[in-house]
Design a protein around this motif. Structure first.
Motif, mmCIF file in Angstrom:
data_model
loop_
_atom_site.group_PDB
_atom_site.id
_atom_site.type_symbol
_atom_site.label_atom_id
_atom_site.label_comp_id
_atom_site.label_asym_id
_atom_site.label_seq_id
_atom_site.Cartn_x
_atom_site.Cartn_y
_atom_site.Cartn_z
ATOM 1 N N PHE A 1 0.822 -1.202 0.000
ATOM 2 C CA PHE A 1 0.000 0.000 0.000
ATOM 3 C C PHE A 1 0.857 1.253 0.000
ATOM 4 C CE2 PHE A 1 -2.144 3.441 2.268
ATOM 5 C CZ PHE A 1 -3.247 3.612 1.437
ATOM 6 N N PHE B 1 1.737 2.396 -3.423
ATOM 7 C CA PHE B 1 0.638 3.108 -4.087
ATOM 8 C C PHE B 1 0.473 4.497 -3.498
ATOM 9 C CE2 PHE B 1 -4.006 4.074 -4.233
ATOM 10 C CZ PHE B 1 -4.048 4.406 -5.580
ATOM 11 N N SER C 1 -2.141 -5.665 2.126
ATOM 12 C CA SER C 1 -1.890 -4.511 1.254
ATOM 13 C C SER C 1 -2.827 -4.511 0.055
ATOM 14 C CB SER C 1 -0.442 -4.516 0.760
ATOM 15 O OG SER C 1 0.438 -4.024 1.737
ATOM 16 N N ILE D 1 -5.246 -1.407 -1.024
ATOM 17 C CA ILE D 1 -5.181 -0.765 -2.346
ATOM 18 C C ILE D 1 -6.547 -0.803 -3.018
ATOM 19 C CG2 ILE D 1 -4.177 -0.923 -4.657
ATOM 20 C CD1 ILE D 1 -1.626 -2.011 -3.289
#
Length: 406
Positions: free
Chosen positions: A119, A122, A156, A160
């Motif tokens: 994450f 991102f 994660s 996301i």
């Protein structure tokens, strides 16, 4: 060919997608003539989803050339932004424009952020303005559907998914990876969010198509003596209704013909109890050869020192079944290069926190030490450190920098 519907926009997608990373080669480049024959034949037989990426050598250019002359209008093109080459917001336009040129098209049907691993990775892209860029390109019509490909842990993946209004996603999934990376939990979570899921590595890069142990092959042959291991692997994935498109990196005419034939008859929820049991037995045989009995449950996480314990154990075990150098390279990329914080086994400080929560009572600290010796030859961390300087991993988070200035 059987099709599955993109539940978000109604697209009818062939359940077999043509992965263009492994197009047949001639000399140092792609054999355009042979590849064109394969692609055109696949289209005529119903395949309408073609997957490529900026970093697949020559693939985008080859596909663009092959689809010219009226073929482009019959298919959906999927390609991916090379995140590990992105250094600033200007690179979004730079790479995307090059990809449109390579593919000889004015728009991409299914565009992905390539190889998200956590994450935080991102979040760093968001600090560079990726969300505004996506909004601009979708409004212009140059991107029809926006998604991401994932190579990290389930927690994660879920973060996301929840962080942005995606149109689709791509995960690795096969009968050995039910509890690895996004896994079955991720497949079902994405589906619960009404997201089409594209499946990559249904055959573990071909490892489940050839070289299975004799005892595993006996289990398959006892049920059906005519099916190939590849057929079994693909059927298992297609049996899941949540899987929208299953990619196969086909590099021969025979592979194309066999996979298309299978994709033309295998529907979701069609495996018999006997067939499912055979796959379970083969999975057990394969896993019996695995070094560490880790189920990937994640109870040992998070590690205070950022070690990716489940990911490390998966790579360590797989390196005893499959090609070691391939596994080490993948370990380096996903654990050390593309993650916001490196998660190497050698980062373990032996605090013991993880072992208190392991349902399998694995001696995690000892096994991490063993894994470090096996997966981290001298060049791994050095190479990862150098590569991070040239990827988004080396870019400071703009939002954090601005906060510090204020």
């Amino acid at each position: 060919m059987l099709y599955r519907e993109n539940q978000r926009n109604g697209d009818k997608l062939s359940q077999l997608g043509f992965g263009c990373m492994r197009l047949p080669r001639k000399g140092v480049g792609i054999d355009i003539s042979r590849s064109a024959d394969m692609v055109h034949s696949a289209i005529e037989k119903g395949v309408n989803y073609f997957d490529t990426a900026y970093v697949y050598p020559g693939s985008e250019n080859a596909l663009g050339q092959i689809l010219s002359g009226g073929w482009r209008e019959k298919v959906n093109i999927a390609t991916k932004m090379p995140l590990f080459l992105v250094r600033s917001a200007n690179d979004f336009d730079k790479f995307f424009s090059q990809q449109l040129e390579h593919l000889k098209t004015g728009f991409i049907d299914y565009y992905l952020l390539h190889m998200l691993t956590d994450f935080e990775y991102f979040d760093k892209l968001r600090s560079l303005g990726i969300e505004d860029w996506i909004k601009k390109e979708k409004a212009s019509g140059r991107i029809r559907n926006m998604g991401f490909s994932f190579h990290g842990r389930y927690d994660s993946f879920a973060k996301i998914i929840d962080a942005y209004d995606w149109d689709f996603c791509m995960i690795q999934y096969n009968y050995l990876d039910e509890n690895h990376q996004a896994g079955t939990a991720g497949l079902k979570y994405a589906n619960s969010k009404n997201l089409p899921v594209i499946i990559m590595e249904p055959l573990r890069g071909g490892k489940l198509a050839a070289g299975l142990p004799d005892e595993a092959m006996r289990e398959f042959r006892a049920v059906n003596n005519d099916r190939t291991p590849a057929d079994w692997g693909l059927r298992w994935v297609w049996n899941h209704p949540e899987a929208t498109v299953v990619l196969s990196g086909m590099n021969s005419e025979t592979q194309c013909e066999q996979n298309i034939a299978t994709a033309s008859e295998v529907a979701a929820n069609s495996m018999t109890e006997e067939e499912s049991e055979a796959v379970k037995k083969v999975t057990a045989i394969m896993k019996s050869k695995i070094k560490i009995n880790c189920t990937g449950c994640g109870y040992c996480m998070p590690c205070p020192h950022s070690v990716d314990i489940p990911g490390t154990f998966s790579s360590y075990s797989n390196s005893y079944i499959f090609d070691r150098m391939h596994i080490i390279t993948n370990y380096m990329m996903t654990t050390g290069v593309l993650a916001e914080k490196p998660g190497f086994a050698s980062q373990c400080k032996k605090c013991g926190k993880c072992e208190k929560h392991c349902p399998q009572n694995i001696k995690i600290m000892d096994e991490l030490e063993n894994a470090s010796k096996y997966l981290e030859p001298f060049w791994v961390k050095a190479a990862a450190k150098v590569m991070r300087r040239f990827t988004i991993g080396g870019v400071k988070n703009k939002n954090k920098t601005d906060t510090q200035r204020n």
